[in-house]
Each structure stands twice: as structure tokens, then as C-alpha cells.
Design a protein around this motif. Structure first.
Motif, mmCIF file in Angstrom:
data_model
loop_
_atom_site.group_PDB
_atom_site.id
_atom_site.type_symbol
_atom_site.label_atom_id
_atom_site.label_comp_id
_atom_site.label_asym_id
_atom_site.label_seq_id
_atom_site.Cartn_x
_atom_site.Cartn_y
_atom_site.Cartn_z
ATOM 1 N N TYR A 178 0.785 7.822 1.764
ATOM 2 C CA TYR A 178 -0.345 6.904 1.665
ATOM 3 C C TYR A 178 -0.626 6.551 0.206
ATOM 4 O O TYR A 178 -0.870 5.382 -0.130
ATOM 5 N N ALA A 179 -0.573 7.558 -0.667
ATOM 6 C CA ALA A 179 -0.812 7.313 -2.090
ATOM 7 C C ALA A 179 0.251 6.372 -2.657
ATOM 8 O O ALA A 179 -0.058 5.449 -3.439
ATOM 9 N N TYR A 180 1.512 6.590 -2.266
ATOM 10 C CA TYR A 180 2.588 5.701 -2.723
ATOM 11 C C TYR A 180 2.328 4.264 -2.258
ATOM 12 O O TYR A 180 2.505 3.306 -3.026
ATOM 13 N N ALA A 181 1.913 4.113 -1.006
ATOM 14 C CA ALA A 181 1.659 2.778 -0.475
ATOM 15 C C ALA A 181 0.535 2.085 -1.241
ATOM 16 O O ALA A 181 0.635 0.895 -1.562
ATOM 17 N N LEU A 182 -0.531 2.796 -1.522
ATOM 18 C CA LEU A 182 -1.633 2.196 -2.269
ATOM 19 C C LEU A 182 -1.200 1.792 -3.679
ATOM 20 O O LEU A 182 -1.556 0.718 -4.175
ATOM 21 N N MET A 183 -0.415 2.662 -4.324
ATOM 22 C CA MET A 183 0.010 2.382 -5.698
ATOM 23 C C MET A 183 0.956 1.188 -5.786
ATOM 24 O O MET A 183 1.042 0.536 -6.822
ATOM 25 N N THR A 184 1.657 0.900 -4.691
ATOM 26 C CA THR A 184 2.605 -0.220 -4.712
ATOM 27 C C THR A 184 2.088 -1.451 -3.975
ATOM 28 O O THR A 184 2.826 -2.420 -3.816
ATOM 29 N N SER A 185 0.831 -1.420 -3.550
ATOM 30 C CA SER A 185 0.265 -2.595 -2.868
ATOM 31 C C SER A 185 -1.100 -2.936 -3.445
ATOM 32 O O SER A 185 -1.193 -3.634 -4.446
ATOM 33 N N SER A 186 -2.155 -2.418 -2.859
ATOM 34 C CA SER A 186 -3.506 -2.789 -3.289
ATOM 35 C C SER A 186 -3.767 -2.474 -4.749
ATOM 36 O O SER A 186 -4.432 -3.242 -5.457
ATOM 37 N N TYR A 187 -3.248 -1.336 -5.225
ATOM 38 C CA TYR A 187 -3.508 -0.921 -6.597
ATOM 39 C C TYR A 187 -2.308 -1.163 -7.511
ATOM 40 O O TYR A 187 -2.247 -0.618 -8.616
ATOM 41 N N GLN A 188 -1.387 -2.003 -7.060
ATOM 42 C CA GLN A 188 -0.213 -2.340 -7.868
ATOM 43 C C GLN A 188 -0.580 -2.981 -9.216
ATOM 44 O O GLN A 188 0.098 -2.735 -10.216
ATOM 45 N N PRO A 189 -1.665 -3.796 -9.292
ATOM 46 C CA PRO A 189 -2.028 -4.338 -10.610
ATOM 47 C C PRO A 189 -2.335 -3.256 -11.650
ATOM 48 O O PRO A 189 -2.183 -3.495 -12.850
ATOM 49 N N PHE A 190 -2.764 -2.066 -11.209
ATOM 50 C CA PHE A 190 -3.040 -0.975 -12.137
ATOM 51 C C PHE A 190 -1.780 -0.171 -12.455
ATOM 52 O O PHE A 190 -1.594 0.274 -13.591
ATOM 53 N N THR A 191 -0.936 0.048 -11.440
ATOM 54 C CA THR A 191 0.218 0.937 -11.621
ATOM 55 C C THR A 191 1.476 0.217 -12.080
ATOM 56 O O THR A 191 2.335 0.810 -12.723
ATOM 57 N N GLY A 192 1.616 -1.049 -11.711
ATOM 58 C CA GLY A 192 2.835 -1.797 -12.027
ATOM 59 C C GLY A 192 4.030 -1.380 -11.198
ATOM 60 O O GLY A 192 5.150 -1.837 -11.446
ATOM 61 N N LEU A 193 3.822 -0.545 -10.187
ATOM 62 C CA LEU A 193 4.924 -0.049 -9.356
ATOM 63 C C LEU A 193 5.294 -1.065 -8.289
ATOM 64 O O LEU A 193 4.428 -1.753 -7.733
ATOM 65 N N GLU A 194 6.570 -1.159 -7.987
ATOM 66 C CA GLU A 194 7.075 -2.050 -6.947
ATOM 67 C C GLU A 194 7.730 -1.219 -5.847
ATOM 68 O O GLU A 194 8.258 -0.138 -6.100
ATOM 69 N N SER A 195 7.709 -1.748 -4.636
ATOM 70 C CA SER A 195 8.332 -1.065 -3.500
ATOM 71 C C SER A 195 9.397 -1.966 -2.892
ATOM 72 O O SER A 195 9.213 -3.187 -2.807
ATOM 73 N N ALA A 196 10.508 -1.358 -2.482
ATOM 74 C CA ALA A 196 11.594 -2.133 -1.864
ATOM 75 C C ALA A 196 11.178 -2.692 -0.512
ATOM 76 O O ALA A 196 11.724 -3.686 -0.047
ATOM 77 N N ILE A 197 10.204 -2.065 0.115
ATOM 78 C CA ILE A 197 9.696 -2.512 1.410
ATOM 79 C C ILE A 197 8.196 -2.710 1.282
ATOM 80 O O ILE A 197 7.531 -1.969 0.551
ATOM 81 N N PHE A 198 7.670 -3.719 1.929
ATOM 82 C CA PHE A 198 6.224 -3.933 1.895
ATOM 83 C C PHE A 198 5.539 -2.672 2.409
ATOM 84 O O PHE A 198 5.829 -2.221 3.521
ATOM 85 N N PRO A 199 4.641 -2.059 1.636
ATOM 86 C CA PRO A 199 4.159 -0.718 1.973
ATOM 87 C C PRO A 199 3.420 -0.611 3.303
ATOM 88 O O PRO A 199 3.295 0.491 3.834
ATOM 89 N N ARG A 200 2.910 -1.709 3.804
ATOM 90 C CA ARG A 200 2.269 -1.647 5.119
ATOM 91 C C ARG A 200 3.277 -1.308 6.202
ATOM 92 O O ARG A 200 2.942 -0.707 7.229
ATOM 93 N N ASN A 201 4.525 -1.683 5.999
ATOM 94 C CA ASN A 201 5.574 -1.419 6.983
ATOM 95 C C ASN A 201 6.053 0.030 6.876
ATOM 96 O O ASN A 201 5.847 0.694 5.867
ATOM 97 N N GLY A 202 6.729 0.496 7.911
ATOM 98 C CA GLY A 202 7.264 1.850 7.876
ATOM 99 C C GLY A 202 6.174 2.902 7.998
ATOM 100 O O GLY A 202 5.088 2.645 8.512
ATOM 101 N N PRO A 203 6.438 4.113 7.496
ATOM 102 C CA PRO A 203 5.530 5.242 7.719
ATOM 103 C C PRO A 203 4.449 5.406 6.659
ATOM 104 O O PRO A 203 3.651 6.341 6.744
ATOM 105 N N PHE A 204 4.388 4.516 5.661
ATOM 106 C CA PHE A 204 3.578 4.780 4.481
ATOM 107 C C PHE A 204 2.083 4.849 4.773
ATOM 108 O O PHE A 204 1.398 5.768 4.335
ATOM 109 N N PHE A 205 1.575 3.884 5.505
ATOM 110 C CA PHE A 205 0.160 3.918 5.878
ATOM 111 C C PHE A 205 -0.071 4.603 7.218
ATOM 112 O O PHE A 205 -1.041 5.324 7.403
ATOM 113 N N SER A 206 0.810 4.376 8.161
ATOM 114 C CA SER A 206 0.571 4.821 9.530
ATOM 115 C C SER A 206 0.529 6.335 9.664
ATOM 116 O O SER A 206 -0.245 6.876 10.463
#
Length: 351
Positions: A178-206
Motif C-alpha cells: 500500500y505504501a509503495y502504491a501511494l508513493m508511486t501514485s497519489s504522492y508521486q509528486p513528492f517522491t518522484g517514484l514511477e511504477s511499471a504498472i498503474f498502482p491501482r492495478n494488481g495487489p498494491f491497494f487491494s
């Protein structure tokens, strides 16, 4: 999209009829969200504040489905993780594949079909999907189908940890995802981290949402109605506050699926259902409607797409078209589900 509200052997041994209400209200919220209500007007200082508020206040819906799923599946998943996962996954994967093919095939822009032909309209959409093949793999034929792979991939993580004797790891692993998903989506402007898959998809949030339901069922310590309501309200308020402060960080209007406070919101709503288990017991219509929610979810986005097509063909616009979108899409989707139930294809198109 859970069809069974009966709680079997476990710490809380009673039917939770309020899950019927939860499913119906959450499905209405999803339809409202995907109808983009009031995102074009009214405007205040050129910002559609009402539309943005509705966009975020409906974000409890999918997390609530996930926590209910985790709650209901907990006894079987903990007792026999792989068999339970396989039995749960087969019908859902069938629906995901069938509806993906439907959405691959059906045209979305009828005006383009009339002007340039079916093939021209579809090739453009297929090319768009192929630009992000990994996301397409986790979404299918249309974006809202991400729910099914998201649900099953979260359960896969949990089943693997339980089967390997590491049930105590599911909480920390879910939090890390969940923390990884937040850092690469909603809070990406702060972290600058990118994800190969949109973080909502897969197991990251669910996974975290499923684990919340899983542990609530395992621990068997329901809240009072008052406390559950306070926790729900606090979670919603914190989620909306986060969304408000994140808004200036993007160049376009965002749609934050999950934020730091979203799990608290879902946690409180689950406990609110458990604190009112008899709510909805006597409403036979409610049970019938709740059993149609998965079908409504699968079909509603196509109904909305054609609703917008019809408005465009008739040159209709205005507040009333946005106001009517949610009830029209919900009712038409429900009627389609009823017709599908009576058709020879009901075993293929519905669970």
C-alpha cells in the motif's frame, strides 16, 4: 461484489444483512463516480468543486467491497488457502475474460463508426490499450475491470503467505504494498517514484483492504454503532482533507483512488455494517438488488458510454444531463442484468 452475507463458523456467528445495503450503496457510488457528475459545471473560480467533492466522497465504494470480501472469505482462506482461492477465482476470471472480449469488440464512439466505420473506431482503441500492455493485462477490455484482477491478486498474496505458514506476515506485506502504491501514485509528486504498472492495478491497494476484513473477522471484536460511525466519519474527513491538499500538485483534475486515510474509512464502514447486522433483513427487494451488483458493475460503464453518445447525437447538455446520468445508468444497467439472467447466456455473462 460479494453474493453471500452469511457468516459461518467463526468469532461472529450471525448473518450480516447490512452487507446488502453496503453493496447497493457502494454500487450506486461507483456509478456516480464513473458518470463524472458535475465535473464540467458548476464552476467556482474555474474549479468544479462539487464534481471534485463527489469524485472523492464516492471513493469508499471499492475499498468497502474489498474489506467485505476479506471478511467473508477469511475462515475458508485460512483453513485451505489454495483450494479456496481457486474456487473463488475461476468464476471471476471467466467473467473478466468474457467482459473484456465484449469491451474489446463493442464500439464506444458511435459517431466515428457512422462516419469512418467500425474498424477505424476499434483500431484506435486497441492501439491505445497496446501502449500500456502491462496495465491492459491487469485491467482487460475496459478500465473498470481492474477490480477483478485486483481482488484476485490480493487474495493470491494472502493465500501464498498463509499456505507457507506466514499468516503473521500478511499485515506488514499489505502495508508495504500500500505504501509503495501511494508513493508511486497519489504522492508521486513528492517522491518522484514511477511504477511499471498503474498502482491501482494488481495487489498494491487491494491487499491491505482484504487484510483489514480478514483480521476483523479473525479477531471478532466488533465496534459499537457510535464508535464505528465516528471512525467512518473520521476516515472520510481525513481522506477528503488529503485530496484537497494534494489538488494543487497536479495540472489536471485528479481522481485519487486511495489515500493514507482510505483504509481507516473502509475499516469504520465494515464495523458499521457489523454493528447493524439486521439492517435489511426484511427487505426482499434489497437482497435481489444486491445480488445484481456485480452484473451492474460489469455493464454500467458501457451504458454510460452510450448515454453520452445519445446526448451527443441529440445535442443535449446541461446540469440535468449530469444529474440524470447516475439514476439512468444504474436503472438501465439493472434492467440489462435482469434480462441477462433470463437469457441462455446468463451462465457466461453473470456469476
Amino acid at each position: 461484489m460479494i453474493s453471500n452475507v452469511t457468516v459461518g463458523p467463526g468469532p461472529i456467528n450471525q448473518p450480516v444483512y447490512s452487507f446488502y445495503w453496503a453493496k447497493v450503496i457502494a454500487t450506486l457510488a461507483v456509478v456516480l463516480l464513473h458518470s463524472h457528475a458535475f465535473m464540467s459545471a458548476p464552476l467556482w473560480q474555474d474549479v468544479p468543486w462539487l464534481g471534485l467533492f463527489l469524485n472523492q466522497v464516492t471513493r469508499f465504494a471499492v475499498p468497502l467491497f474489498f474489506v467485505i470480501a476479506g471478511y467473508l472469505i477469511q475462515p475458508k482462506l485460512q483453513r485451505d488457502p489454495w483450494s479456496t482461492l481457486m474456487a473463488y477465482a475461476k468464476p471471476l476470471l471467466k467473467l473478466w475474460l468474457v467482459w473484456s472480449l465484449i469491451y474489446f469488440a463493442l464500439p464506444f464512439n458511435l459517431g466515428t463508426v457512422v462516419e469512418h466505420g467500425y474498424w477505424h473506431e476499434r483500431v484506435g482503441y486497441w492501439s491505445q490499450l497496446m501502449q500500456a500492455p502491462l496495465n491492459t493485462l491487469f485491467e482487460g477490455g475496459l478500465v473498470h475491470l481492474w477490480y477483478i484482477p485486483g481482488l484476485l491478486s490480493g487474495l493470491l498474496v494472502m493465500a501464498g503467505l498463509i499456505a507457507s505458514g506466514r499468516v503473521h506476515w500478511i499485515g506488514p506485506v499489505a502495508l508495504l504494498l500500500y505504501a509503495y502504491a501511494l508513493m508511486t501514485s497519489s504522492y508521486q509528486p513528492f517522491t518522484g517514484l514511477e511504477s511499471a504498472i498503474f498502482p491501482r492495478n494488481g495487489p498494491f491497494f487491494s491487499t491491505l483492504m482484504l487484510v483489514i476484513g480478514f483480521w476483523v473477522r479473525a479477531k471478532g471484536r466488533p465496534m459499537s454503532v457510535t464508535l464505528a460511525f465516528i471512525v467512518s466519519l473520521l476516515g472520510m474527513a481525513l481522506h477528503l482533507t488529503e485530496a484537497f491538499f494534494l489538488l494543487p500538485l497536479t495540472d489536471e483534475y485528479p481522481g485519487y483512488d486511495f489515500l493514507f486515510a482510505t483504509p481507516l474509512w473502509a475499516y469504520g464502514l465494515l464495523h458499521l455494517c457489523l454493528a447493524l447486522p439486521q439492517l435489511g433483513q426484511r427487505q426482499a427487494w434489497l437482497k435481489s438488488l444486491s445480488e445484481a451488483t456485480l452484473g451492474i458493475y460489469l455493464v454500467h460503464l458501457l451504458v454510460f458510454i452510450y448515454y453520452k453518445n445519445v446526448l451527443g447525437m441529440l445535442s443535449l447538455s446541461g446540469y440535468w444531463t449530469e444529474f440524470l446520468a447516475t439514476p439512468v445508468v444504474f436503472v438501465v444497467s439493472y434492467l440489462i442484468v435482469i434480462m441477462l439472467r433470463k437469457s441462455p447466456l446468463h451462465r457466461l455473462l453473470l456469476r
